[in-house]
Design an enzyme around this catalytic site. Sequence first.
Site, PDB file in Angstrom:
ATOM      1  CG  ASP A 135      -1.782  -1.178   1.372  1.00 45.15           C
ATOM      2  OD1 ASP A 135      -2.297  -1.637   0.327  1.00 45.15           O
ATOM      3  OD2 ASP A 135      -1.949  -1.678   2.501  1.00 45.15           O
ATOM      4  CG  ASP A 163      -4.020  -4.429  -1.373  1.00 45.29           C
ATOM      5  OD1 ASP A 163      -4.980  -4.395  -2.145  1.00 45.29           O
ATOM      6  OD2 ASP A 163      -4.119  -4.762  -0.181  1.00 45.29           O
ATOM      7  CG  ASP A 167      -6.018  -0.213   1.306  1.00 44.64           C
ATOM      8  OD1 ASP A 167      -6.617   0.510   0.487  1.00 44.64           O
ATOM      9  OD2 ASP A 167      -5.597  -1.346   1.035  1.00 44.64           O
ATOM     10  NE  ARG A 219     -11.060  -3.214  -3.166  1.00 50.29           N
ATOM     11  CZ  ARG A 219     -10.315  -4.118  -2.536  1.00 50.29           C
ATOM     12  NH1 ARG A 219      -9.229  -3.710  -1.891  1.00 50.29           N
ATOM     13  NH2 ARG A 219     -10.639  -5.379  -2.550  1.00 50.29           N
TER      14      ARG A 219
END
Length: 662
Positions: A135, A163, A167, A219
């Site tokens: 991340d 990823d 997050d 997302r």
Amino acid sequence: MTLIKRLLSLTLTAAICGTAGAQHGLVGFANYSDMGLQGTTGGAGGKTVHVTKREDLSRYAGADEPYIIILDADLKGHYDYNASPKQKHDVISIKSNKTIIGGGNGAHLDSLGLDIKNQRNIIIRNLKITKADPDAISFRNSHHIWVDHCDLSSQKEERDENDGLLDFTYGSSYLTVSWCRFHDHDKTSICSSGTRNLADYGRQRVTYHHNAFINCTQRNPRIGYGLGHIFNDYNERNTLYAIGMFARARVNVENCYFKDVKSAFNQMYSTDFGKNDTYWGFIRSTGNIFENTKNNTEGNSNGFDVSQYYHYDFAMDNASDIPALIAATGCIEGIESDIIPFPGDGAIGITDGTRIFCSDIEGATNYTYRIGTSPDNMQNADPASFKMKPSTTYYWQVTINGGKHDGKISGVFRFNTASAKAHFPTPSDGDRHTALREIDKEASATRCMPLTLRWRKGFDARSYTVYICGNKNMSGAMIKTVNTESYCPTGLKQGETYYWRVDTNRKDGSVEKGDVWSFKSDISHARTGRNEAEHAVRGGLCFPERNAAPGWIAASNDSCCTGDQGPGYMSFVWAGKNGTYDITTAYFDEKSGEGSFSIYVNDNCKDTWTANVNRNTMQTRTTHTVNLSRGDEIRLEFNTMRNMRCRTDYMDIKPAAKKTRH
């Protein structure tokens, strides 16, 4: 605000403050008072340090003391995509009470991410992060975070190694992401820990505003379990979907712009079962523009009331103006001299004794504050001695004295003080479907706890006196004095209407009488014979489910109740004759995982068992010789564990079998 006025405002702000697009400081959930913090201040009060080396950044970011860290150099991580086997990912760990700012026109972290776990009160601004693994910025179990004017990306051909860009997981809460540019990525930003993570329940309060998501597959963001507020974001070429929601999240999307997006909103996991499913998410769409975007543009609920958490109307633009503001996203010149206010812009519920201040600007000798009840009537004032009044909107502005930024003037900030009364009750006044038990979000709960009444703090409260009873005139009320903004009453009955009042005991000894609020719970009666679980009053992580896969779960009435990871319950009130009964519970035991079940009569546990046969079949459990009186609550509680979903079909209640004498 029209586009011309908006651009003029940005130009003027840039001339005064040196930073276009940052004129409001911090807006959103990161300003909310909760979890021991009144808002987000980052490293305010700590020393300002300039760093150019990785080891210095790690040392100050990982220190226990507060710091304002200005990164004046680009840094490259040690991760090598071409190495075989691939090298372990590379991160900088950050502790609480830090502000990290990229100096000049921003600092670049190449293949180097930021990792924040079990921390709070952090501000990250003006960083460009590329190709970080896994991340770019990762928050776990952290709260009160502001990420602003960052540029985050990877390369899509490397998405197997990358990823998320940002997050926010495992019980994190109170996040604001503003004026950031996300681009060229797959799974951009998730606010939850995926599915079946109890830590996120009651958390995940997030605000995204004035961000750009360009060429990002999905997302943008995806929100689960909590409350999401997205306004003035720009989405372009999201090839799967833009905004995702699931797991009972409530998301408001306002005045955003979607261009060439395959699907604006995406319901995750629960399209087979509908809005009653565990994984269903709710979204309100207002004022948005969809250019060449036709799929899933409609909302499905009324969202939530943002005004109970913060104000933001002063910072919101028309959706038609958003494409012209994209240039102001990402890293910009001179943001290290941006004046950050406390209380944050639009903060509400500010209480007596809160001191107004701005973040430290390097080289400043002092600051001149102007405060007033309108932007046109602000006077010089000393924040240390300034006396606020309840239920008042204050406007204020700061001038820097001394140093290279001498004479710089901030924008005009605003905040609202709390009412003298206790206010914003939970359950909300007039609620007709209040659950009398709830998940304890402060712990790793294994069962649901009795309902806790909550309210927002009075302006100068010392303590509170709570009254609760079954009549509006409050006669015969149960009375309790508490020192916190919560109270857990005992003995509440299903199907009853309750009235309650919270009087505020003020610091000067006077009492501010509260308003009378009410709530009512649902009731479902059980009688002799089969009582279908889906007809029960449900709470916690318990939802009805149809037989979507015939032949797998052969539930009676074509339905059952299912539980997500964590606790939930089904409640009946006995409407049969007084007597002794056997209760047979039918439940589905999945092929993997584990779940526990318990039967309570009122608050007395009568039986407990574990579902761990793992045969993918319906099982039964008979609880013998249970004494029931009319009006008793029969409550089946469960706790799902180890990747299992507890499913309950029915409770069959029959007179207890008589023992045969020999």
